[in-house]
Write a protein that holds these residues in place. Structure first.
Motif, PDB file in Angstrom:
ATOM      1  N   ASN A 174       0.823  -1.215   0.000  1.00  0.00           N
ATOM      2  CA  ASN A 174       0.000   0.000   0.000  1.00  0.00           C
ATOM      3  C   ASN A 174       0.856   1.263   0.000  1.00  0.00           C
ATOM      4  N   HIS A 175       2.006   1.209   0.679  1.00  0.00           N
ATOM      5  CA  HIS A 175       2.923   2.346   0.650  1.00  0.00           C
ATOM      6  C   HIS A 175       3.375   2.627  -0.780  1.00  0.00           C
ATOM      7  N   LYS A 176       3.715   1.575  -1.512  1.00  0.00           N
ATOM      8  CA  LYS A 176       4.181   1.743  -2.886  1.00  0.00           C
ATOM      9  C   LYS A 176       3.065   2.264  -3.787  1.00  0.00           C
ATOM     10  N   LEU A 177       1.864   1.718  -3.606  1.00  0.00           N
ATOM     11  CA  LEU A 177       0.730   2.146  -4.426  1.00  0.00           C
ATOM     12  C   LEU A 177       0.437   3.633  -4.247  1.00  0.00           C
ATOM     13  N   LEU A 178       0.564   4.107  -3.012  1.00  0.00           N
ATOM     14  CA  LEU A 178       0.177   5.479  -2.678  1.00  0.00           C
ATOM     15  C   LEU A 178       1.382   6.392  -2.482  1.00  0.00           C
ATOM     16  N   ASP A 179       2.511   5.987  -3.027  1.00  0.00           N
ATOM     17  CA  ASP A 179       3.769   6.703  -2.784  1.00  0.00           C
ATOM     18  C   ASP A 179       3.718   8.170  -3.211  1.00  0.00           C
ATOM     19  N   SER A 180       2.963   8.487  -4.246  1.00  0.00           N
ATOM     20  CA  SER A 180       2.956   9.847  -4.788  1.00  0.00           C
ATOM     21  C   SER A 180       1.956  10.774  -4.104  1.00  0.00           C
ATOM     22  N   TYR A 181       1.221  10.252  -3.151  1.00  0.00           N
ATOM     23  CA  TYR A 181       0.197  11.056  -2.488  1.00  0.00           C
ATOM     24  C   TYR A 181       0.627  11.446  -1.068  1.00  0.00           C
ATOM     25  N   MET A 182       0.029  12.524  -0.563  1.00  0.00           N
ATOM     26  CA  MET A 182       0.421  13.072   0.738  1.00  0.00           C
ATOM     27  C   MET A 182      -0.056  12.182   1.886  1.00  0.00           C
ATOM     28  N   LYS A 183       0.880  11.743   2.719  1.00  0.00           N
ATOM     29  CA  LYS A 183       0.554  10.898   3.869  1.00  0.00           C
ATOM     30  C   LYS A 183       0.291  11.774   5.101  1.00  0.00           C
ATOM     31  N   LEU A 184      -0.617  11.309   5.934  1.00  0.00           N
ATOM     32  CA  LEU A 184      -0.931  11.973   7.194  1.00  0.00           C
ATOM     33  C   LEU A 184      -0.452  11.117   8.356  1.00  0.00           C
ATOM     34  N   ALA A 185      -0.276  11.743   9.510  1.00  0.00           N
ATOM     35  CA  ALA A 185       0.012  10.973  10.722  1.00  0.00           C
ATOM     36  C   ALA A 185      -1.181  10.074  11.023  1.00  0.00           C
ATOM     37  N   ALA A 186      -0.903   8.843  11.444  1.00  0.00           N
ATOM     38  CA  ALA A 186      -1.973   7.873  11.694  1.00  0.00           C
ATOM     39  C   ALA A 186      -1.472   6.823  12.674  1.00  0.00           C
ATOM     40  N   PRO A 187      -2.380   6.071  13.297  1.00  0.00           N
ATOM     41  CA  PRO A 187      -1.942   4.951  14.134  1.00  0.00           C
ATOM     42  C   PRO A 187      -1.010   4.034  13.340  1.00  0.00           C
ATOM     43  N   GLU A 188      -0.099   3.392  14.053  1.00  0.00           N
ATOM     44  CA  GLU A 188       0.993   2.658  13.410  1.00  0.00           C
ATOM     45  C   GLU A 188       0.514   1.600  12.416  1.00  0.00           C
ATOM     46  N   HIS A 189      -0.613   0.973  12.673  1.00  0.00           N
ATOM     47  CA  HIS A 189      -1.074  -0.112  11.808  1.00  0.00           C
ATOM     48  C   HIS A 189      -1.838   0.384  10.578  1.00  0.00           C
ATOM     49  N   LEU A 190      -2.019   1.720  10.470  1.00  0.00           N
ATOM     50  CA  LEU A 190      -2.800   2.276   9.372  1.00  0.00           C
ATOM     51  C   LEU A 190      -1.962   3.248   8.542  1.00  0.00           C
ATOM     52  N   LEU A 191      -2.419   3.439   7.312  1.00  0.00           N
ATOM     53  CA  LEU A 191      -1.831   4.415   6.408  1.00  0.00           C
ATOM     54  C   LEU A 191      -2.958   5.347   5.986  1.00  0.00           C
ATOM     55  N   ALA A 192      -2.773   6.670   6.199  1.00  0.00           N
ATOM     56  CA  ALA A 192      -3.802   7.656   5.870  1.00  0.00           C
ATOM     57  C   ALA A 192      -3.270   8.598   4.802  1.00  0.00           C
ATOM     58  N   VAL A 193      -4.075   8.803   3.760  1.00  0.00           N
ATOM     59  CA  VAL A 193      -3.682   9.652   2.643  1.00  0.00           C
ATOM     60  C   VAL A 193      -4.660  10.810   2.527  1.00  0.00           C
ATOM     61  N   SER A 194      -4.126  12.030   2.404  1.00  0.00           N
ATOM     62  CA  SER A 194      -4.955  13.224   2.322  1.00  0.00           C
ATOM     63  C   SER A 194      -5.409  13.482   0.892  1.00  0.00           C
ATOM     64  N   CYS A 195      -6.672  13.919   0.776  1.00  0.00           N
ATOM     65  CA  CYS A 195      -7.204  14.334  -0.528  1.00  0.00           C
ATOM     66  C   CYS A 195      -7.570  15.818  -0.439  1.00  0.00           C
ATOM     67  N   PRO A 196      -6.774  16.703  -1.029  1.00  0.00           N
ATOM     68  CA  PRO A 196      -7.074  18.123  -0.951  1.00  0.00           C
ATOM     69  C   PRO A 196      -8.221  18.567  -1.850  1.00  0.00           C
ATOM     70  N   ASP A 197      -8.553  17.750  -2.852  1.00  0.00           N
ATOM     71  CA  ASP A 197      -9.604  18.144  -3.792  1.00  0.00           C
ATOM     72  C   ASP A 197     -10.309  16.904  -4.345  1.00  0.00           C
ATOM     73  N   LEU A 198     -11.392  17.153  -5.058  1.00  0.00           N
ATOM     74  CA  LEU A 198     -12.222  16.064  -5.581  1.00  0.00           C
ATOM     75  C   LEU A 198     -11.475  15.230  -6.611  1.00  0.00           C
ATOM     76  N   ASP A 199     -10.639  15.864  -7.434  1.00  0.00           N
ATOM     77  CA  ASP A 199      -9.907  15.124  -8.467  1.00  0.00           C
ATOM     78  C   ASP A 199      -8.953  14.115  -7.838  1.00  0.00           C
ATOM     79  N   THR A 200      -8.242  14.527  -6.791  1.00  0.00           N
ATOM     80  CA  THR A 200      -7.336  13.607  -6.096  1.00  0.00           C
ATOM     81  C   THR A 200      -8.115  12.471  -5.464  1.00  0.00           C
TER      82      THR A 200
END
Length: 293
Positions: free
Chosen positions: A226-252
């Motif tokens: 999942n890290h590799k799949l979402l490598d180009s997107y902005m990551k947020l702080a999250a609990p250790e077992h989770l990966l959170a990705v920010s979406c600044p707009d509808l297109d993203t």
């Protein structure tokens, strides 16, 4: 303004348990969720407002002490008599003659518990008993401090649904202290984030989420794939077992959802996740504090 807190400091010995520098305003009818880890200052804040602990600073309110009610985390009642007698004695009324009390007993399905002694009640029954006692005050300002602490998930959910529905169309101001994020998502409109006795931020859920998370977030398991799949997107702080990705707009948001669906990745999309929001609020706060130092 119902309540204004400013330049507040609470100390226990040499330790500062709570420090509020900028004003906090609470208006009539608001639903405030107070969140923070153990030792954050949540209960200390409630006690200061209620006048149960010494403090320095300013707490201004138009309310009299009897116009504030509180459900505290730990409650103790006499063990030698039925809770019906305790209820009628403390409230100075008769269940048979008080229709409001009858309504609450029925609403919380407490009829079969009235003849039990307090130690013989289950955890959920004890909480319902104290909630009934608090609600009978019909106070303009009510604090609920960890009202579902120690209860199983199903009991917590049912109890919070009861509380939410009861207050739905009422003008009472509520301050709900909880470390269960789902409860605050259900009940609170504003969130006050505390950590280590400091105010991290306060605002509506929508304001704070937009400020710290963006338009929405996608939450997936924290795996290498999942890290590799979402490598180009902005990551947020999250609990250790989770990966959170920010979406600044509808297109993203659209691009990420299409990617996750195409790659058959289980995900959660949220625009109100209080846990992710509060985690990132604290990260930003301490990053700024470190920069200032």
């Amino acid at each position: 303004m119902l309540l204004t807190i400013n330049n507040l400091q609470v100390c226990y010995g040499s330790q500062t348990a709570l420090q509020i520098n900028d004003p906090i305003y609470i208006e009539e009818g608001e639903r405030i969720g107070i969140i923070g880890s153990n030792g954050a200052g949540k209960t200390t804040l409630v006690k200061a407002v209620l006048g149960l602990t010494n403090y320095k600073g300013s707490i201004r309110t138009s309310l009299k002490p009897e116009q504030m009610a509180a459900h505290m985390q730990f409650n103790h009642y006499a063990a030698t008599m039925p809770v019906k007698v305790i209820m009628e004695t403390i409230l100075d009324t008769s269940i048979r003659k008080n229709t409001q009390l009858q309504e609450l007993i029925s609403y919380f399905e407490f009829e079969k518990c009235l003849n039990k002694r307090y130690p013989h009640l289950s955890g959920g029954q004890k909480q319902r008993f104290t909630i009934i006692m608090v609600m009978m005050q019909n106070a303009p300002l009510t604090f609920y401090d960890e009202v579902t602490s120690g209860l199983d998930f199903e009991t917590r959910q049912k109890l919070m649904e009861k509380l939410s529905n009861w207050y739905k169309d009422k003008a009472n101001t509520l301050c709900i202290v909880s470390h269960y994020y789902s409860e605050l998502e259900m009940l609170a409109e504003k969130i006050l984030i505390l950590d280590q006795g400091r105010v991290i931020d306060m605002g509506t859920k929508e304001e704070l989420f937009g400020k710290y998370c963006g338009r929405s977030v996608f939450i997936v398991d924290n795996t290498d794939r999942n890290h590799k799949l979402l490598d180009s997107y902005m990551k947020l702080a999250a609990p250790e077992h989770l990966l959170a990705v920010s979406c600044p707009d509808l297109d993203t948001e659209r691009k990420i959802s299409e990617l996750l669906i195409r790659e058959n990745v289980n995900f959660k999309r949220s625009d109100n996740d209080i846990e992710i929001m509060s985690t990132n609020a604290k990260a930003v706060y301490y990053e700024k504090e470190g920069a200032v130092k």
